[in-house]
Motif scaffolding. Structure first.
Motif, short mmCIF file in Angstrom:
data_model
loop_
_atom_site.label_atom_id
_atom_site.label_comp_id
_atom_site.label_asym_id
_atom_site.label_seq_id
_atom_site.Cartn_x
_atom_site.Cartn_y
_atom_site.Cartn_z
N LYS A 106 39.29 5.44 5.18
CA LYS A 106 38.03 4.90 5.70
C LYS A 106 37.72 3.59 4.98
CE LYS A 106 36.46 9.55 6.67
NZ LYS A 106 35.37 10.51 6.63
N ASP A 107 38.66 2.66 5.02
CA ASP A 107 38.53 1.44 4.25
C ASP A 107 39.26 0.32 4.99
OD1 ASP A 107 38.01 -0.32 2.18
OD2 ASP A 107 39.02 0.86 0.65
N TYR A 108 39.30 -0.86 4.43
CA TYR A 108 40.02 -1.99 5.02
C TYR A 108 41.51 -1.94 4.71
CZ TYR A 108 35.84 -4.73 6.23
OH TYR A 108 34.69 -5.20 6.80
N ILE A 109 41.90 -1.33 3.61
CA ILE A 109 43.27 -1.39 3.10
C ILE A 109 43.95 -0.04 3.29
CG2 ILE A 109 44.71 -1.88 1.08
CD1 ILE A 109 42.99 -4.27 1.99
N ILE A 110 45.15 -0.05 3.86
CA ILE A 110 45.89 1.20 4.03
C ILE A 110 46.71 1.49 2.77
CG2 ILE A 110 45.95 1.01 6.54
CD1 ILE A 110 48.90 0.14 6.29
N PRO A 111 47.07 2.76 2.55
CA PRO A 111 47.89 3.11 1.39
C PRO A 111 49.27 2.47 1.45
CG PRO A 111 46.88 5.06 2.36
CD PRO A 111 46.65 3.92 3.31
N SER A 112 49.86 2.24 0.30
CA SER A 112 51.16 1.58 0.24
C SER A 112 52.31 2.43 0.78
CB SER A 112 51.47 1.15 -1.21
OG SER A 112 51.54 2.29 -2.04
N PHE A 113 52.12 3.75 0.90
CA PHE A 113 53.20 4.60 1.40
C PHE A 113 53.46 4.41 2.90
CE2 PHE A 113 49.50 7.48 1.87
CZ PHE A 113 49.60 7.80 3.22
N VAL A 114 52.57 3.79 3.62
CA VAL A 114 52.73 3.64 5.07
C VAL A 114 53.99 2.82 5.36
CG1 VAL A 114 51.74 2.65 7.17
CG2 VAL A 114 50.27 3.86 5.54
N ASP A 115 54.84 3.38 6.24
CA ASP A 115 56.07 2.70 6.64
C ASP A 115 56.43 3.10 8.06
OD1 ASP A 115 57.26 5.26 6.48
OD2 ASP A 115 58.26 4.85 4.58
N MET B 103 43.04 -2.03 9.49
CA MET B 103 44.02 -1.02 9.11
C MET B 103 45.17 -1.00 10.11
SD MET B 103 41.81 2.16 7.55
CE MET B 103 40.35 2.09 8.59
N TYR B 104 44.84 -1.09 11.42
CA TYR B 104 45.87 -1.15 12.44
C TYR B 104 46.82 -2.32 12.20
CZ TYR B 104 48.23 -2.95 16.46
OH TYR B 104 49.20 -3.49 17.26
N GLU B 105 46.27 -3.50 11.95
CA GLU B 105 47.09 -4.70 11.75
C GLU B 105 48.07 -4.51 10.60
OE1 GLU B 105 44.03 -7.64 11.31
OE2 GLU B 105 43.78 -7.89 13.48
N GLN B 106 47.61 -3.90 9.52
CA GLN B 106 48.49 -3.66 8.37
C GLN B 106 49.57 -2.64 8.73
OE1 GLN B 106 46.10 -2.88 4.72
NE2 GLN B 106 44.44 -3.58 6.05
N ALA B 107 49.19 -1.57 9.42
CA ALA B 107 50.15 -0.54 9.81
C ALA B 107 51.21 -1.12 10.74
CB ALA B 107 49.43 0.63 10.46
N ALA B 108 50.78 -1.93 11.70
CA ALA B 108 51.72 -2.55 12.63
C ALA B 108 52.69 -3.46 11.90
CB ALA B 108 50.95 -3.31 13.72
N SER B 109 52.19 -4.19 10.92
CA SER B 109 53.06 -5.11 10.18
C SER B 109 54.10 -4.36 9.35
CB SER B 109 52.24 -6.04 9.29
OG SER B 109 51.73 -5.35 8.17
N LYS B 110 53.83 -3.10 9.04
CA LYS B 110 54.79 -2.28 8.29
C LYS B 110 55.69 -1.47 9.22
CE LYS B 110 52.39 -1.61 3.95
NZ LYS B 110 52.32 -0.59 2.91
N GLY B 111 55.53 -1.63 10.52
CA GLY B 111 56.38 -0.93 11.48
C GLY B 111 56.01 0.51 11.70
N ALA B 112 54.79 0.91 11.34
CA ALA B 112 54.36 2.29 11.51
C ALA B 112 54.30 2.67 12.99
CB ALA B 112 52.99 2.50 10.86
N ILE B 113 54.34 3.96 13.24
CA ILE B 113 54.16 4.52 14.57
C ILE B 113 52.64 4.61 14.77
CG2 ILE B 113 54.57 6.53 16.03
CD1 ILE B 113 56.83 7.22 13.84
N VAL B 114 52.11 3.92 15.76
CA VAL B 114 50.66 3.85 15.92
C VAL B 114 50.22 4.48 17.23
CG1 VAL B 114 48.64 2.33 16.08
CG2 VAL B 114 50.53 1.75 14.54
N SER B 115 49.16 5.26 17.16
CA SER B 115 48.50 5.84 18.32
C SER B 115 47.01 5.55 18.19
CB SER B 115 48.75 7.35 18.35
OG SER B 115 48.18 7.93 19.49
N ILE B 116 46.34 5.35 19.31
CA ILE B 116 44.93 4.94 19.29
C ILE B 116 44.09 5.89 20.13
CG2 ILE B 116 43.33 3.11 20.02
CD1 ILE B 116 45.53 1.09 19.27
N ILE B 117 42.90 6.20 19.59
CA ILE B 117 41.89 6.97 20.31
C ILE B 117 40.63 6.10 20.36
CG2 ILE B 117 40.46 9.06 20.33
CD1 ILE B 117 42.71 10.39 18.60
N THR B 118 40.16 5.78 21.56
CA THR B 118 39.02 4.89 21.71
C THR B 118 38.41 5.05 23.10
OG1 THR B 118 38.28 2.59 21.45
CG2 THR B 118 40.38 2.93 22.57
N SER B 119 37.22 4.47 23.26
CA SER B 119 36.61 4.42 24.59
C SER B 119 36.86 3.06 25.26
CB SER B 119 35.09 4.67 24.50
OG SER B 119 34.44 3.58 23.89
#
Length: 164
Positions: free
Chosen positions: A65-74, A94-110
């Motif tokens: 619940k912050d601006y910075i994601i943990p370093s383990f994300v890959d 957080m999404y932008e950082q995860a995407a830059s690390k090549g993470a698998i991303v899923s989104i829940i939104t309206s």
């Protein structure tokens, strides 16, 4: 707000229909951990699901619940971004950082920016109905976390009967 609280369970049937109808692509990759990103009414679901699936999910689940994601994300991290409005600044960062690390991303939104991001990048998306204050939308958004975990093979679908 009193009426929204009184009607809290009414959106659950709609939420189950939305989750069941969602189509995910590319869910067969190796997932070594899960990061749920969200704040406020959109983030509380991550806190709850991390505990509720602990006995079934074979990988660690961390909530951020912050601006910075943990370093383990890959590239083996499933990152679930939850933003009811679709415009939560911290969650987008957080999404932008995860995407830059090549993470698998899923989104829940309206909707909002997150719906655009999901469509532009062909990400797995569960889009729920808008129009509620975020905390009052919990009945719509929370079940979608279970569907996301299930679609990635992290839990079975026994949660559906429990919600019903």
């Amino acid at each position: 707000m009193d009426q929204l609280i009184a009607d809290f369970t009414k959106p659950l049937e709609e939420a189950l229909k939305v989750g069941e109808a969602s189509n995910f692509n590319n869910t067969t990759g190796q997932i070594s951990n899960v990061l749920v990103c969200g704040l406020g009414g959109s983030g509380i679901g991550g806190t709850l699901i991390s505990q509720l699936v602990a006995d079934q999910c074979k990988v660690p689940v961390v909530v951020n619940k912050d601006y910075i994601i943990p370093s383990f994300v890959d590239e083996n991290t499933l990152v679930i971004c939850c933003s009811y409005s679709g415009n939560t600044e911290e969650t987008i960062k957080m999404y932008e950082q995860a995407a830059s690390k090549g993470a698998i991303v899923s989104i829940i939104t309206s909707g909002g920016r997150f719906a655009e991001i999901a469509n532009e990048n062909e990400l797995n998306l569960i889009q729920i109905r808008g129009g509620f204050p975020p905390r009052a939308a919990f009945g719509l958004s929370f079940p979608q976390l279970f569907y996301t975990f299930e679609k990635y093979g992290l839990i079975d679908n026994s949660f559906v009967a429990e919600f019903r």
